[in-house]
Scaffold this active site. Structure first.
Site, PDB file in Angstrom:
ATOM      1  N   GLY A  11       0.810  -1.209   0.000  1.00 18.69           N
ATOM      2  CA  GLY A  11       0.000   0.000   0.000  1.00 18.69           C
ATOM      3  C   GLY A  11       0.843   1.258   0.000  1.00 18.69           C
ATOM      4  O   GLY A  11       0.463   2.267   0.603  1.00 18.69           O
ATOM      5  N   GLY A  14      -0.703   4.802  -0.776  1.00 24.20           N
ATOM      6  CA  GLY A  14      -1.683   5.404   0.122  1.00 24.20           C
ATOM      7  C   GLY A  14      -1.032   6.373   1.079  1.00 24.20           C
ATOM      8  O   GLY A  14       0.191   6.504   1.136  1.00 24.20           O
ATOM      9  N   VAL A  16      -0.730   6.265   4.384  1.00 24.13           N
ATOM     10  CA  VAL A  16       0.117   5.614   5.381  1.00 24.13           C
ATOM     11  C   VAL A  16       1.355   5.015   4.729  1.00 24.13           C
ATOM     12  O   VAL A  16       2.484   5.203   5.194  1.00 24.13           O
ATOM     13  CB  VAL A  16      -0.682   4.540   6.132  1.00 24.13           C
ATOM     14  CG1 VAL A  16       0.233   3.715   7.035  1.00 24.13           C
ATOM     15  CG2 VAL A  16      -1.796   5.175   6.954  1.00 24.13           C
ATOM     16  N   TYR A 139     -15.874  -2.851   8.513  1.00 24.87           N
ATOM     17  CA  TYR A 139     -14.444  -2.525   8.461  1.00 24.87           C
ATOM     18  C   TYR A 139     -13.763  -2.947   9.755  1.00 24.87           C
ATOM     19  O   TYR A 139     -12.672  -3.539   9.744  1.00 24.87           O
ATOM     20  CB  TYR A 139     -14.269  -1.028   8.228  1.00 24.87           C
ATOM     21  CG  TYR A 139     -12.846  -0.529   8.328  1.00 24.87           C
ATOM     22  CD1 TYR A 139     -11.966  -0.683   7.263  1.00 24.87           C
ATOM     23  CD2 TYR A 139     -12.387   0.108   9.481  1.00 24.87           C
ATOM     24  CE1 TYR A 139     -10.661  -0.220   7.346  1.00 24.87           C
ATOM     25  CE2 TYR A 139     -11.088   0.564   9.571  1.00 24.87           C
ATOM     26  CZ  TYR A 139     -10.232   0.403   8.497  1.00 24.87           C
ATOM     27  OH  TYR A 139      -8.935   0.859   8.594  1.00 24.87           O
ATOM     28  N   LYS A 143     -10.626  -5.630  10.390  1.00 32.41           N
ATOM     29  CA  LYS A 143      -9.362  -5.256  11.027  1.00 32.41           C
ATOM     30  C   LYS A 143      -9.092  -6.102  12.274  1.00 32.41           C
ATOM     31  O   LYS A 143      -7.944  -6.491  12.544  1.00 32.41           O
ATOM     32  CB  LYS A 143      -9.373  -3.770  11.377  1.00 32.41           C
ATOM     33  CG  LYS A 143      -9.108  -2.851  10.192  1.00 32.41           C
ATOM     34  CD  LYS A 143      -7.690  -3.024   9.689  1.00 32.41           C
ATOM     35  CE  LYS A 143      -7.331  -2.024   8.615  1.00 32.41           C
ATOM     36  NZ  LYS A 143      -5.932  -2.179   8.169  1.00 32.41           N
ATOM     37  N   ASN A 172      -7.067   8.525  14.515  1.00 32.23           N
ATOM     38  CA  ASN A 172      -7.432   9.131  13.227  1.00 32.23           C
ATOM     39  C   ASN A 172      -6.219   9.823  12.618  1.00 32.23           C
ATOM     40  O   ASN A 172      -5.585  10.661  13.261  1.00 32.23           O
ATOM     41  CB  ASN A 172      -8.547  10.167  13.430  1.00 32.23           C
ATOM     42  CG  ASN A 172      -9.784   9.550  14.041  1.00 32.23           C
ATOM     43  OD1 ASN A 172     -10.517   8.823  13.404  1.00 32.23           O
ATOM     44  ND2 ASN A 172     -10.005   9.835  15.317  1.00 32.23           N
ATOM     45  N   LEU A 173      -5.931   9.513  11.359  1.00 27.34           N
ATOM     46  CA  LEU A 173      -4.750  10.029  10.680  1.00 27.34           C
ATOM     47  C   LEU A 173      -5.124  11.062   9.621  1.00 27.34           C
ATOM     48  O   LEU A 173      -6.225  11.033   9.058  1.00 27.34           O
ATOM     49  CB  LEU A 173      -3.986   8.885  10.010  1.00 27.34           C
ATOM     50  CG  LEU A 173      -3.518   7.759  10.934  1.00 27.34           C
ATOM     51  CD1 LEU A 173      -2.943   6.613  10.116  1.00 27.34           C
ATOM     52  CD2 LEU A 173      -2.500   8.274  11.940  1.00 27.34           C
ATOM     53  N   HIS A 186     -12.262  10.626   4.725  1.00 29.78           N
ATOM     54  CA  HIS A 186     -12.412  10.802   6.169  1.00 29.78           C
ATOM     55  C   HIS A 186     -12.700  12.271   6.474  1.00 29.78           C
ATOM     56  O   HIS A 186     -12.696  13.124   5.597  1.00 29.78           O
ATOM     57  CB  HIS A 186     -11.145  10.343   6.888  1.00 29.78           C
ATOM     58  CG  HIS A 186     -11.018   8.860   6.983  1.00 29.78           C
ATOM     59  ND1 HIS A 186     -10.086   8.146   6.271  1.00 29.78           N
ATOM     60  CD2 HIS A 186     -11.702   7.950   7.717  1.00 29.78           C
ATOM     61  CE1 HIS A 186     -10.200   6.858   6.558  1.00 29.78           C
ATOM     62  NE2 HIS A 186     -11.170   6.705   7.426  1.00 29.78           N
ATOM     63  N   TRP A 209     -21.323  17.339   8.799  1.00 31.57           N
ATOM     64  CA  TRP A 209     -22.162  16.239   9.275  1.00 31.57           C
ATOM     65  C   TRP A 209     -22.241  16.193  10.803  1.00 31.57           C
ATOM     66  O   TRP A 209     -21.252  16.421  11.493  1.00 31.57           O
ATOM     67  CB  TRP A 209     -21.589  14.910   8.786  1.00 31.57           C
ATOM     68  CG  TRP A 209     -22.057  14.518   7.417  1.00 31.57           C
ATOM     69  CD1 TRP A 209     -22.386  15.340   6.387  1.00 31.57           C
ATOM     70  CD2 TRP A 209     -22.228  13.181   6.937  1.00 31.57           C
ATOM     71  NE1 TRP A 209     -22.758  14.615   5.286  1.00 31.57           N
ATOM     72  CE2 TRP A 209     -22.669  13.282   5.594  1.00 31.57           C
ATOM     73  CE3 TRP A 209     -22.051  11.925   7.494  1.00 31.57           C
ATOM     74  CZ2 TRP A 209     -22.937  12.166   4.811  1.00 31.57           C
ATOM     75  CZ3 TRP A 209     -22.312  10.808   6.709  1.00 31.57           C
ATOM     76  CH2 TRP A 209     -22.752  10.916   5.384  1.00 31.57           C
TER      77      TRP A 209
END
Length: 327
Positions: A11, A14, A16, A139, A143, A172-173, A186, A209
């Site tokens: 990955g 992405g 990360v 999700y 995980k 949260n990143l 996100h 939101w």
């Protein structure tokens, strides 16, 4: 890390994975000893292809950063995609690593897999201690399965085969390389895009939101990557000695939380939006609070470096670089 050993960052394109790659190169790891494959070169949901690649390349270490990720909207819209793709990726890579004799692997979980009403700050022991947040349960279940896979291979093959598969649980990143898709992102990248477009259009207000009251902590992605490398480089005994009883992961947080309303104000300031912020209470809030207890990792010598306001400014710069037509 193994001195100039071969490292596979699954990955790597992405947010990360790109941060991990960036920090590994900055630490002096040679580019030609990093294994990087795009989705067109290797589909991680295809077991035979993953196994063949790992059998051929046999990297010394794997950072499993590949995953299908998204915010509340994406999780609600594509629950089957989220559980299926993540289960396939982690099962194929973790089992493929074992088959190929790869001893060291780091799997990335996510703080959203803790119970919806977990104690705060959330310690490692909170995993599986209560019901999940319904908006991201598929999700989260995927995980949790990946983390349990790592633990199961350690238990069955750690002593006999030297298997050492570790897990980290980031909060949260956000930061460079984030996904700014208008529907599937996100909260931080989604709001960066929304405030930027509102600024260009001279809109008087932006809708956010939920109620704005849920509390979250946010970690700059390069801080998270540094923590991952730090955990991978711990000797096995030190890592094992600092785990919570019955767990195989360490939390990665920054120790500070803000409400979604406060976050929206910080992002508006970073972007330069001067209108008003309205909250759409017909939309879900998600977990009411999500703050990690990261004392175990901090006790091992890691500390975050980037403050939220500074990080949001850097994230907006990244957004502008990658969306030059939106300037």
């Amino acid at each position: 890390m193994t001195e100039h050993g071969k490292i596979y960052v699954a990955g790597h394109r992405g947010m990360v994975g790109s941060a991990l790659t960036r920090l590994l190169l900055a630490s002096g790891h040679p580019q030609n000893r990093l294994l990087q494959l795009t989705h067109s070169q290797l589909d991680l949901t295809e077991q035979s292809s993953v196994h063949a690649l790992l059998d051929k390349e046999r990297p010394d270490e794997i950072y499993l950063a590949a995953a299908k990720v998204g915010g509340i909207g994406a999780n609600n819209t594509y629950p089957a995609d989220f559980i299926y793709e993540n289960l396939m990726i982690e099962a194929n890579v973790i089992h493929g690593a074992f088959r190929a004799g790869i001893k060291k692997l780091l799997f990335l979980g996510s703080a959203c897999i803790y119970p919806r009403l977990a104690e705060q700050p959330m310690p490692e022991e909170a995993l599986l201690a209560g019901a999940l947040e319904p908006t991201n349960a598929p999700y989260a279940i995927a995980k949790i399965a990946g983390m349990n896979l790592c633990d199961s291979y350690n238990r069955q093959y750690g002593d006999t085969d030297g298997v050492d598969y570790r897990c980290v649980m980031p909060t949260n990143l956000y930061g460079p390389g984030d996904n700014y898709h208008p529907q599937n992102s996100h909260v931080v990248p989604g709001l960066i895009r929304r405030f930027h477009e509102a600024k260009l259009a001279n809109d008087a207000s932006v809708s956010v939101w939920g109620t704005g009251t849920p509390r979250r902590e946010f970690l700059y992605v390069d801080d998270m990557a540094a923590a991952c490398i730090h955990v991978m480089n711990l000797d096995r005994a030190t890592y094992a000695a600092n785990l919570a009883e019955g767990q195989n992961h360490l939390n990665i947080g920054n120790g500070h939380e803000v409400t979604i309303g406060e976050l929206a104000e910080l992002i508006a300031r970073a972007v330069g939006f001067t209108g008003t912020i309205q909250f759409d209470t017909s939309k879900p809030d998600g977990m009411p609070r999500k703050l990690l207890d990261d004392r175990r990792l901090r006790g091992l010598g890691w500390q975050p470096q980037v403050e939220l306001g500074e990080g949001l400014a850097l994230a907006y710069e990244d957004f502008l670089r990658r969306h030059v037509d939106d300037r």
